[in-house]
Design a protein around this motif. Structure first.
Motif, PDB file in Angstrom:
ATOM      1  N   LYS A  20       0.820  -1.212   0.000  1.00 54.46           N
ATOM      2  CA  LYS A  20       0.000   0.000   0.000  1.00 54.46           C
ATOM      3  C   LYS A  20       0.856   1.264   0.000  1.00 54.46           C
ATOM      4  CE  LYS A  20      -3.766   0.581   2.204  1.00 54.46           C
ATOM      5  NZ  LYS A  20      -4.782   0.732   3.265  1.00 54.46           N
ATOM      6  N   HIS A  21       2.077   1.170   0.569  1.00 56.85           N
ATOM      7  CA  HIS A  21       2.893   2.365   0.754  1.00 56.85           C
ATOM      8  C   HIS A  21       3.972   2.541  -0.302  1.00 56.85           C
ATOM      9  CE1 HIS A  21       1.377   3.936   4.595  1.00 56.85           C
ATOM     10  NE2 HIS A  21       1.140   2.678   4.914  1.00 56.85           N
TER      11      HIS A  21
ATOM     12  N   ARG B 101       3.482  10.311   3.762  1.00 56.76           N
ATOM     13  CA  ARG B 101       3.129   8.956   4.217  1.00 56.76           C
ATOM     14  C   ARG B 101       1.990   8.405   3.369  1.00 56.76           C
ATOM     15  NH1 ARG B 101       3.239   9.968  10.803  1.00 56.76           N
ATOM     16  NH2 ARG B 101       5.432  10.601  10.908  1.00 56.76           N
TER      17      ARG B 101
ATOM     18  N   THR C 179      -0.307   6.392   0.540  1.00 52.85           N
ATOM     19  CA  THR C 179      -0.640   5.039   0.095  1.00 52.85           C
ATOM     20  C   THR C 179      -1.090   5.137  -1.357  1.00 52.85           C
ATOM     21  OG1 THR C 179      -2.965   5.190   0.754  1.00 52.85           O
ATOM     22  CG2 THR C 179      -1.386   4.446   2.435  1.00 52.85           C
TER      23      THR C 179
ATOM     24  N   GLU D 268      -0.351   3.199  10.522  1.00 53.03           N
ATOM     25  CA  GLU D 268      -1.548   3.086   9.689  1.00 53.03           C
ATOM     26  C   GLU D 268      -2.755   2.648  10.510  1.00 53.03           C
ATOM     27  OE1 GLU D 268      -3.289   0.352   6.037  1.00 53.03           O
ATOM     28  OE2 GLU D 268      -1.199   0.148   6.666  1.00 53.03           O
TER      29      GLU D 268
ATOM     30  N   ASP E 229      -4.009   5.387  12.908  1.00 53.28           N
ATOM     31  CA  ASP E 229      -4.760   6.449  12.231  1.00 53.28           C
ATOM     32  C   ASP E 229      -6.186   6.040  11.900  1.00 53.28           C
ATOM     33  OD1 ASP E 229      -2.648   8.148  12.330  1.00 53.28           O
ATOM     34  OD2 ASP E 229      -1.942   7.768  10.293  1.00 53.28           O
TER      35      ASP E 229
ATOM     36  N   ARG F   6      -9.232   5.855   5.526  1.00 52.48           N
ATOM     37  CA  ARG F   6      -9.250   7.139   6.226  1.00 52.48           C
ATOM     38  C   ARG F   6     -10.575   7.861   5.997  1.00 52.48           C
ATOM     39  NH1 ARG F   6      -7.059   9.263  10.712  1.00 52.48           N
ATOM     40  NH2 ARG F   6      -7.293  11.532  10.647  1.00 52.48           N
TER      41      ARG F   6
END
Length: 715
Positions: free
Chosen positions: A393-394, A456, A458, A619, A622, A643
């Protein structure tokens, strides 16, 4: 009686006579007006006279432009265009050199008027000027006036440039090529050649054959700024008109002679209108030079091209140290290639060429990637390997990022757009750097990776990162850096936190300059729009969301569903199966009265985060939130799928608890709604009618083939 608006009060002058103040009746024929004026001064033959402006451009008054006459205008009674043309036509052919010189000088001045130009050309006066040039027996002064008069006549477009003889073209070119000659002659000759080049391809070829690039460069190195500017204009005309092969030769010559750097330095010493004109030429040179890459930008990758396939595999092999592929079976080799292309960031792993089918940027994206990989191999390997070691994902996808970055640079540098006639916005960095597009890409792709880490990000944040990178590049280029090194230092200093600060400062400044009534309107609209967002959040909670449970071993296992009852009194939740689709309230076994909820906790304050303190990554923190109930002894713990879901649920639960919403999504949506609503309210001030009912929804298209499928997976 004519109406008052048809009457214009003017003054008419004539040398040696007192001015006449008359009331010009715009309904009366102009010939009748001129007759009355002539009668006032007892002049015979009114057909031999005409009216002309005395100030500014001294145009003849005709029936087509007479309505432009304003109250208080001062006009002059002068020779009629036909009579003037006849007199000058005879004067040019006089045996007296002084008469010829005076006639040609006057002709150069009066030829700016279209009415006169038509009269003079109808007598083949332009051919007389051509003959004077071809014979080339007159003095430099007479030749200068001849060329100026000819240029002014041709500006009107009455006569085609293509009607000019080869002898005439060669003679004009000889004036430019001659070293010791009159500067005024060379200046006008350069102007004439520029117009020839821009008029047709055949004339371009003739001028290109007669004028060498070396001679044009020599004109750029003289001290006369007017000649420099005209020579630059001719050079730009040649570049704009040339075909692809000629263009490449010219670019190679310019780079070899380091001419771009010389031209840029030269503009510093220019002044006034010359500097403005030079700035336009610099803009055109930049535009034309960069636009030679348009063909690559508009050409998609050809999956059957062995050369292009080799470049793609070269990118892969340069990034990864792989075992000898020759010893592998076909199936194993395909699997290995697909895996490595995926690490490189291609969407279509089995056929990465499909990612480059979209135009723009087409093959230009492949060019920039390959340039980066071969010009800066260490930076390329570091980019790919660093992201290969991150979580899926990152990781910042190199190929996808490169394709989008190439497109952004094309848009910023306006590659593919023809130069504007009035454009003057050039980038000084262009004049100090060869292969600007590729070198900018190499700096900006590393900037993109840096910004990705700062945010940061994704995979879901890809578009946001690209917006920030575009802003970093645009803001840095707007500061006019003069070298690539300076650009690199400035753009890297403009990190993500600086961008956020600049955005905030600009937003506050914008609000400060808004008129007080607009600010008051904004405050009045806020409660209504906040209520709209609150209702949307509650509706979203009523729809419900699927959550995953995370065990103490940090392994995702079971699913559960939570939703708010339609009357907003109860939260219903319960375990569900993997393939469940929006279960109904009746199927959810557990429930919590909203009235029993005591608190909403987020991040590391959540009970399920405290239990695994030190084990949860950023992650998960958050996305974590909890609600406590029954005097805070019990809690319901959530890990949001994204998110966005986190913001929607925490906002919705805050509304249920009677608190203010505080998520970044709410603030963004409020800003958008306020901006749209204010613009709609202000449309009335612009006299834009707002319909009472919404426009009808158009019919759906016959097919959806225009949609691009981004969901390609490894096959």
């Amino acid at each position: 009686m004519p109406q008052q608006k048809d009457i214009v009060k003017i003054a008419i002058q004539m040398p040696g006579a007192y001015p006449q103040l008359i009331q010009l009746d715009q309904k009366k024929p102009l010939s009748a007006v001129i007759k009355e004026v002539c009668d006032g001064w007892n002049l015979p033959g009114p057909e031999n006279y005409a009216l002309q402006y005395t100030d500014g451009v001294q145009m003849y008054i005709t029936e087509s432009n007479r309505l432009d006459i304003k109250n208080g205008c001062i006009l002059r009674l002068t020779k009629a265009p036909g009579r003037c043309a006849e007199d000058l036509f005879k004067g040019i052919q006089s045996s007296d050199a002084g008469v010829r010189c005076d006639s040609l000088k006057e002709l150069a001045g009066v030829s700016t008027d279209m009415t006169f130009a038509q009269e003079f050309i109808s007598r083949n006066g332009h051919l007389l000027l051509v003959k004077i040039v071809e014979d080339s027996t007159e003095s430099n002064v007479i030749m200068t006036h001849t060329l100026k008069a000819f240029m002014e006549l041709m500006y009107h477009g009455i006569v085609s440039w293509e009607n000019l003889s080869t002898v005439f073209i060669k003679k004009i070119a000889s004036f430019v090529n001659a070293k010791p000659t009159d500067a005024s002659i060379q200046q006008v000759s350069l102007d004439i050649l520029e117009n020839m080049v821009l008029s047709s391809q055949s004339l371009f070829l003739q001028v290109k054959h007669e004028i060498t690039m070396e001679r044009l460069i020599a004109h750029l190195q003289v001290t006369n700024q007017q000649i420099q500017t005209k020579a630059m204009a001719l050079l730009m005309a040649l570049l704009q008109t040339a075909g692809d092969s000629d263009k490449q030769d010219m670019f190679a010559f310019l780079n070899k002679k380091n001419l771009r750097q010389y031209i840029y330095k030269n503009i510093i010493h220019s002044s006034g209108s010359v500097q403005d004109e030079m700035a336009h030429h610099l803009y055109v040179l930049q535009s034309v030079t960069l636009n030679h890459q348009e063909l690559r930008m508009r050409t998609p990758l050809d999956c059957y091209s062995q050369e292009q396939r080799d470049i793609l595999h070269g990118l892969r092999q340069a990034a990864f140290e792989t075992e000898s592929e020759n010893s592998l079976s076909n199936e194993r080799r395909r699997s290995l290639c697909a895996k490595e292309f995926k690490k490189l960031g291609f969407s279509n792993n089995s056929n990465p060429g499909q990612d480059l089918v979209r135009t723009p940027p087409g093959l230009l994206a492949l060019d920039t990637m390959f340039y980066f990989a071969t010009r800066y191999p260490d930076a390329y390997s570091r980019f790919v390997l660093e992201n290969s070691s991150r979580e899926d994902k990152h990781e910042c996808p190199f190929a996808r990022s490169s394709i989008q970055l190439t497109l952004i640079l094309c848009e910023i540098l306006r590659i593919g757009e023809p130069p504007s006639e009035t454009g003057s916005d050039y980038h000084p960095i262009f004049f100090s750097q060869d292969r600007l597009m590729e070198e900018l890409f190499c700096v900006c792709i590393q900037l993109l990776n840096k910004t990705w880490k700062e945010m940061r990000a994704t995979q879901e944040d890809f578009d946001k990162v690209m917006q920030v990178v575009r802003e970093q590049i645009t803001r840095t280029l707007s500061s006019k850096p003069t070298s690539l090194e300076l650009f690199k230092n400035k753009v890297n200093a403009l990190n993500y936190s600086e961008i956020l600060k600049l955005r905030q400062t600009e937003r506050l400044h914008q609000e400060e300059i808004l008129a007080p009534p607009v600010l008051e309107l904004k405050e009045r609209l806020k409660p209504e729009l906040l209520e709209l967002i609150r209702q949307q959040r509650l509706n979203r909670l009523c729809q419900g969301t699927m959550f995953r449970k995370i065990s103490s071993r940090r392994r995702q296992d079971k699913l559960w569903y939570c939703r708010l009852s339609p009357n907003h009194k109860m939260l219903h939740y319960g375990d569900v199966e993997e393939d469940s689709d929006n279960p109904t309230i009746e199927t959810l076994q557990e429930k919590i009265p909203v009235a029993d909820i005591k608190a909403l906790l987020t991040g590391k304050d959540c009970p399920h985060m405290k239990e695994n303190k030190g084990k949860q990554n950023k992650e998960v923190l958050d996305l974590a939130f909890s609600i406590t109930y029954d005097v805070e002894e019990y809690s319901l713990n959530f890990i949001a799928p994204s998110r966005t879901d986190f913001c929607l649920w925490t906002d919705g639960l805050s509304v249920l608890l009677g608190r203010d919403m505080s998520s970044e999504t709410m603030r963004s949506e409020l800003d958008i709604l306020l901006s749209m609503e204010i613009k709609l309210r202000l449309l009335d001030l612009e006299n834009v009618p707002i319909p009472d009912s919404a426009p009808s929804v158009p019919k759906p298209p016959s097919n959806y083939n225009f949609c691009y499928d981004f969901s390609q997976t490894e096959q």
